[in-house]
Design a protein around this motif. Sequence first.
Motif, short mmCIF file in Angstrom:
data_model
loop_
_atom_site.label_atom_id
_atom_site.label_comp_id
_atom_site.label_asym_id
_atom_site.label_seq_id
_atom_site.Cartn_x
_atom_site.Cartn_y
_atom_site.Cartn_z
N ARG A 1 0.81 -1.23 -0.13
CA ARG A 1 0.03 -0.04 -0.06
C ARG A 1 0.80 1.38 0.01
O ARG A 1 0.66 2.26 -0.69
N LEU A 2 2.20 1.39 0.75
CA LEU A 2 2.77 2.46 0.63
C LEU A 2 3.64 2.67 -0.46
O LEU A 2 3.51 3.69 -0.82
N LYS A 3 4.03 1.60 -1.31
CA LYS A 3 4.48 1.67 -2.56
C LYS A 3 3.62 2.22 -3.68
O LYS A 3 3.78 3.13 -4.32
N ALA A 4 2.36 1.94 -3.45
CA ALA A 4 1.40 2.30 -4.45
C ALA A 4 0.96 3.78 -4.15
O ALA A 4 1.10 4.56 -4.97
N ARG A 5 0.90 4.41 -2.80
CA ARG A 5 0.79 5.58 -2.47
C ARG A 5 1.98 6.63 -2.93
O ARG A 5 1.85 7.74 -3.50
N GLY B 1 3.90 6.15 -5.45
CA GLY B 1 3.96 6.08 -6.78
C GLY B 1 2.64 6.93 -7.34
O GLY B 1 3.17 7.81 -8.31
N ILE B 2 1.75 7.24 -6.79
CA ILE B 2 0.69 7.98 -7.04
C ILE B 2 1.11 9.32 -6.75
O ILE B 2 0.94 10.45 -7.53
N HIS C 1 -8.37 15.57 -10.43
CA HIS C 1 -9.53 15.08 -10.66
C HIS C 1 -9.89 14.34 -11.71
O HIS C 1 -10.48 13.03 -11.68
N GLU C 2 -9.28 14.43 -12.83
CA GLU C 2 -9.51 13.84 -13.99
C GLU C 2 -9.01 12.44 -13.70
O GLU C 2 -9.50 11.40 -14.27
N ARG C 3 -7.77 12.29 -13.22
CA ARG C 3 -7.17 11.04 -12.97
C ARG C 3 -7.96 10.20 -11.92
O ARG C 3 -8.29 8.85 -12.09
N LEU C 4 -8.81 10.96 -10.87
CA LEU C 4 -9.70 10.29 -10.12
C LEU C 4 -10.75 9.74 -10.53
O LEU C 4 -11.14 8.33 -10.49
N VAL D 1 -6.65 1.50 -3.20
CA VAL D 1 -5.68 2.35 -2.58
C VAL D 1 -5.53 3.68 -3.59
O VAL D 1 -5.20 4.67 -3.27
N ARG D 2 -5.43 3.31 -4.90
CA ARG D 2 -5.09 4.30 -5.83
C ARG D 2 -6.23 5.41 -5.81
O ARG D 2 -5.93 6.63 -5.70
N ARG D 3 -7.45 4.84 -6.06
CA ARG D 3 -8.68 6.02 -5.56
C ARG D 3 -8.61 6.71 -4.71
O ARG D 3 -8.76 7.86 -4.63
N ASN D 4 -8.24 6.12 -3.22
CA ASN D 4 -8.23 6.65 -2.10
C ASN D 4 -7.29 7.70 -1.99
O ASN D 4 -7.35 8.80 -1.49
#
Length: 120
Positions: A9-13, A15-16, A29-32, A57-60
């Motif tokens: 989860r940390l790596k995903a956050r 990266g985002i 917002h477009e990416r969300l 995780v990406r959406r959050n």
Amino acid sequence: MNSLSVEMRLKAREGIQREVTGLTAEQIHERLVGAGGLEGREDQPRPLSAEERLAAVRRNELRRIWDLMGGTAWDAYSPERDAQADRGRQALRDRQEGARGGVVEPRFRADPLSDRGAAD
């Protein structure tokens, strides 16, 4: 159970955060929206797969950053100005210390709602 490790989860956050660095609130917002961040899960009662959990995780994280951008006068996102960006890394360090049997001291952090600090 299809849970994700704290590290995943940390790596995903992280990266985002790298992905949206320099983007405007509108671009975030477009990416969300593209990630399905404005849809609910009411119609999906089944357990989530690991891929679906990573997507969540990406959406959050995108929603968190977009909400942050809406409450600031920032022209573009920067993790250096995001007080929550390092939160996951610190939680992982604290967990690892606890798993090794070390004493986990509460970390002092600034409380954004007051001029005093607060302990975690």
